[in-house]
Design a protein around this motif. Structure first.
Motif, PDB file in Angstrom:
ATOM      1  N   ILE A 193       0.841  -1.206   0.000  1.00 47.60           N
ATOM      2  CA  ILE A 193       0.000   0.000   0.000  1.00 47.60           C
ATOM      3  C   ILE A 193       0.874   1.253   0.000  1.00 47.60           C
ATOM      4  N   ILE A 194       1.929   1.255   0.806  1.00 50.94           N
ATOM      5  CA  ILE A 194       2.859   2.393   0.825  1.00 50.94           C
ATOM      6  C   ILE A 194       3.530   2.559  -0.534  1.00 50.94           C
ATOM      7  N   ALA A 195       3.989   1.456  -1.116  1.00 54.40           N
ATOM      8  CA  ALA A 195       4.633   1.524  -2.430  1.00 54.40           C
ATOM      9  C   ALA A 195       3.663   2.054  -3.476  1.00 54.40           C
ATOM     10  N   LEU A 196       2.427   1.573  -3.455  1.00 52.62           N
ATOM     11  CA  LEU A 196       1.429   2.039  -4.413  1.00 52.62           C
ATOM     12  C   LEU A 196       1.129   3.526  -4.230  1.00 52.62           C
ATOM     13  N   ALA A 197       1.038   3.969  -2.975  1.00 51.87           N
ATOM     14  CA  ALA A 197       0.809   5.393  -2.709  1.00 51.87           C
ATOM     15  C   ALA A 197       1.977   6.237  -3.235  1.00 51.87           C
ATOM     16  N   LEU A 198       3.206   5.777  -3.014  1.00 45.99           N
ATOM     17  CA  LEU A 198       4.373   6.512  -3.524  1.00 45.99           C
ATOM     18  C   LEU A 198       4.381   6.534  -5.049  1.00 45.99           C
ATOM     19  N   ILE A 199       4.011   5.428  -5.681  1.00 43.76           N
ATOM     20  CA  ILE A 199       3.968   5.387  -7.143  1.00 43.76           C
ATOM     21  C   ILE A 199       2.944   6.383  -7.659  1.00 43.76           C
ATOM     22  N   ILE A 200       1.764   6.404  -7.054  1.00 47.70           N
ATOM     23  CA  ILE A 200       0.705   7.317  -7.505  1.00 47.70           C
ATOM     24  C   ILE A 200       1.102   8.764  -7.279  1.00 47.70           C
ATOM     25  N   ILE A 201       1.617   9.076  -6.091  1.00 46.34           N
ATOM     26  CA  ILE A 201       2.023  10.458  -5.801  1.00 46.34           C
ATOM     27  C   ILE A 201       3.170  10.882  -6.722  1.00 46.34           C
ATOM     28  N   GLY A 202       4.140  10.000  -6.928  1.00 51.25           N
ATOM     29  CA  GLY A 202       5.263  10.314  -7.812  1.00 51.25           C
ATOM     30  C   GLY A 202       4.819  10.496  -9.243  1.00 51.25           C
ATOM     31  N   TRP A 203       3.890   9.660  -9.691  1.00 51.75           N
ATOM     32  CA  TRP A 203       3.385   9.786 -11.065  1.00 51.75           C
ATOM     33  C   TRP A 203       2.601  11.079 -11.239  1.00 51.75           C
ATOM     34  N   ARG A 204       1.776  11.417 -10.244  1.00 54.07           N
ATOM     35  CA  ARG A 204       0.973  12.640 -10.343  1.00 54.07           C
ATOM     36  C   ARG A 204       1.841  13.898 -10.313  1.00 54.07           C
ATOM     37  N   SER A 205       2.982  13.831  -9.643  1.00 50.91           N
ATOM     38  CA  SER A 205       3.825  15.023  -9.541  1.00 50.91           C
ATOM     39  C   SER A 205       4.856  15.133 -10.664  1.00 50.91           C
ATOM     40  N   SER A 206       4.964  14.108 -11.495  1.00 53.40           N
ATOM     41  CA  SER A 206       5.950  14.166 -12.575  1.00 53.40           C
ATOM     42  C   SER A 206       5.406  14.950 -13.763  1.00 53.40           C
ATOM     43  N   VAL A 207       6.311  15.494 -14.543  1.00 53.52           N
ATOM     44  CA  VAL A 207       5.954  16.251 -15.732  1.00 53.52           C
ATOM     45  C   VAL A 207       5.894  15.283 -16.913  1.00 53.52           C
ATOM     46  N   PRO A 208       4.745  15.201 -17.593  1.00 57.04           N
ATOM     47  CA  PRO A 208       4.667  14.254 -18.716  1.00 57.04           C
ATOM     48  C   PRO A 208       5.539  14.699 -19.884  1.00 57.04           C
ATOM     49  N   THR A 209       6.253  13.752 -20.441  1.00 54.77           N
ATOM     50  CA  THR A 209       7.070  14.013 -21.620  1.00 54.77           C
ATOM     51  C   THR A 209       6.767  12.960 -22.671  1.00 54.77           C
ATOM     52  N   GLN A 210       6.736  13.361 -23.902  1.00 55.49           N
ATOM     53  CA  GLN A 210       6.478  12.433 -24.994  1.00 55.49           C
ATOM     54  C   GLN A 210       7.808  11.903 -25.499  1.00 55.49           C
ATOM     55  N   LEU A 211       7.960  10.581 -25.435  1.00 52.86           N
ATOM     56  CA  LEU A 211       9.224   9.984 -25.830  1.00 52.86           C
ATOM     57  C   LEU A 211       9.368   9.886 -27.336  1.00 52.86           C
TER      58      LEU A 211
END
Length: 110
Positions: free
Chosen positions: A46-64
């Motif tokens: 649950i902690i890992a999933l929360a960190l993944i979600i928070i980290g994903w939401r705070s990252s800047v999307p870039t198109q590869l």
């Protein structure tokens, strides 16, 4: 991005311990019991999933990359075949007579 990577690392380590480090799992079960181990495992996920979600939401999307012109059309034409092969792995179909691993083949086509 750091939170996303930390969450992924925790997720991977927690899932690899039961399969690769069985002695660590046995020591934990002996020390805290089966239910305690399951509780720690669940809390860690649950902690890992929360960190993944928070980290994903705070990252800047870039198109590869971006598929150009006809390549995109060809890729979209292959997708239905990939989905059919992927689904055929779980149902009794004749596709398995011709393709040994339809799910893997579908994934490769995708």
């Amino acid at each position: 991005m750091a939170l996303l990577l930390i969450g992924l690392l925790i997720w991977i380590v927690v899932h690899l311990i039961p399969s690769l480090q069985v002695n660590i799992k046995i020591k934990l079960v002996d020390a805290i019991g089966e239910n305690g181990y399951k509780g720690i495992f669940t809390l860690s996920i649950i902690i890992a999933l929360a960190l993944i979600i928070i980290g994903w939401r705070s990252s800047v999307p870039t198109q590869l990359y971006y598929l150009q012109g006809p390549v995109r059309t060809i890729a979209m034409l292959f997708l239905p075949f990939a989905f059919i092969l992927f689904a055929a792995a779980n149902y009794p179909t004749r596709i398995k007579q011709y393709i040994r691993h339809p799910q893997l083949t579908g994934l490769l086509i995708w």
